[in-house]
Design an enzyme around this catalytic site. Sequence first.
Site, short mmCIF file in Angstrom:
data_model
loop_
_atom_site.label_atom_id
_atom_site.label_comp_id
_atom_site.label_asym_id
_atom_site.label_seq_id
_atom_site.Cartn_x
_atom_site.Cartn_y
_atom_site.Cartn_z
N LYS A 37 -13.94 76.39 -95.70
CA LYS A 37 -14.17 76.44 -94.26
C LYS A 37 -12.99 75.80 -93.55
CE LYS A 37 -17.10 75.01 -90.48
NZ LYS A 37 -18.43 74.55 -90.03
N LYS A 45 -14.77 81.08 -94.52
CA LYS A 45 -15.01 81.10 -93.08
C LYS A 45 -13.78 80.58 -92.35
CE LYS A 45 -17.81 78.96 -89.61
NZ LYS A 45 -18.59 77.80 -89.30
C1 PBG Z 1 -21.29 73.66 -87.83
C2 PBG Z 1 -20.83 75.09 -87.77
C3 PBG Z 1 -19.83 75.67 -86.98
C4 PBG Z 1 -19.88 77.04 -87.22
C5 PBG Z 1 -20.88 77.24 -88.16
N1 PBG Z 1 -21.44 76.03 -88.50
C6 PBG Z 1 -18.92 75.08 -85.98
C7 PBG Z 1 -17.86 74.15 -86.38
O1 PBG Z 1 -17.63 73.87 -87.55
O2 PBG Z 1 -17.25 73.63 -85.45
C8 PBG Z 1 -19.01 78.08 -86.56
C9 PBG Z 1 -19.60 79.45 -86.46
C10 PBG Z 1 -18.94 80.38 -85.53
O3 PBG Z 1 -17.90 80.12 -84.89
O4 PBG Z 1 -19.48 81.48 -85.39
N2 PBG Z 1 -20.40 72.80 -88.40
#
Ligand code: PBG
Length: 323
Positions: free
Chosen positions: A195, A248
């Site tokens: 991520k 992601k």
């Molecule tokens: C929580 C989380 C996030 C997303 C999914 N879970 C935001 C982040 O990490 O700031 C992003 C999902 C998206 O942009 O569609 N940590």
Amino acid sequence: MYFPTYRPRRLRRTPALRELVRETELSVKDFIYPLFITFGTNIKKEISSMPGQFQLSLDKLDAEIEEILSLGIPAVILFGLPETKDEIASGAYHEEGIVQLAIRKIKELAPELLVVTDLCLCEYTDHGHCGIIRDGEVLNDITLEFLARAGVAQAEAGADIIAPSDMMDGRVGAIRAALDSEKFDHIPIMAYSAKYASSFYGPFREAAESTPSFGDRHSYQMDPANAMESLRETAMDIEEGADIIMVKPALSYLDIIAAVRAEFDYPLAAYNVSGEYSMIKAAAAKGWIDERKVALEALMSMKRAGADIILTYHAKDAARWLK
Ligand code: PBG
């Protein structure tokens, strides 16, 4: 394979020929649809930067779940907007926390629909970071205890899959151990393994009201410049007990999806994130692109790169288009 002996166009001449040799297939069965659940009643508030996506209160779930089922979407992933936030993210693991309430409600409405829960503290902390803070630093090991509690609370409420997205080191192992010791050894973990600290999450933070009040997420999410590191992160999550791995965002990270696919034989998910959705929506609204064709092409590219599962805000639209 030289012209004129070989002519690639021979297999492209008709729709039937093209279909016969098509390598990748997109299906509604691949999709997980994100839902933003808010406290309060009678709320269905459109997220301005994500047209067609809403914050929903619990009483609005009936109609939403019915629609999702009728479209054949097999799974949802839940994000919560709690009434109050604090420095220890109480809403993330409270029995009556917003996501725990939503899980119970959805399981009553549709026991067969898979309920995945995003597991993170950022929606529940008053500072918006994904962990516990001391002296301006996001603490790793203490955060693990809170994540483990939240994972157990979600499983107790009836979640089918727990999906940690916080990017603390060791969280998959901590959550796995906590689930196992509470008799939830049958509940799988879908780890946000690679991520990245991505600016493509901008619209999501409006949707989930989870923008950090200071600093950014670069001390825990991955540097977008790194590819090899995604393999180390994924290997760690698998060692610690991940059942499904994830990359992601998706579109600017197709190389990462392909690399992770080549290296690991675990089910692989790709998160087609908020900014990717919003860009397509915005360009389509201006009449610059054909939303349907561009969205399906983007989703197809994620599968072609190697994803088995796609988390996408386009799930409902795509389900209709693919019918
Ligand atoms: C929580 C989380 C996030 C997303 C999914 N879970 C935001 C982040 O990490 O700031 C992003 C999902 C998206 O942009 O569609 N940590």
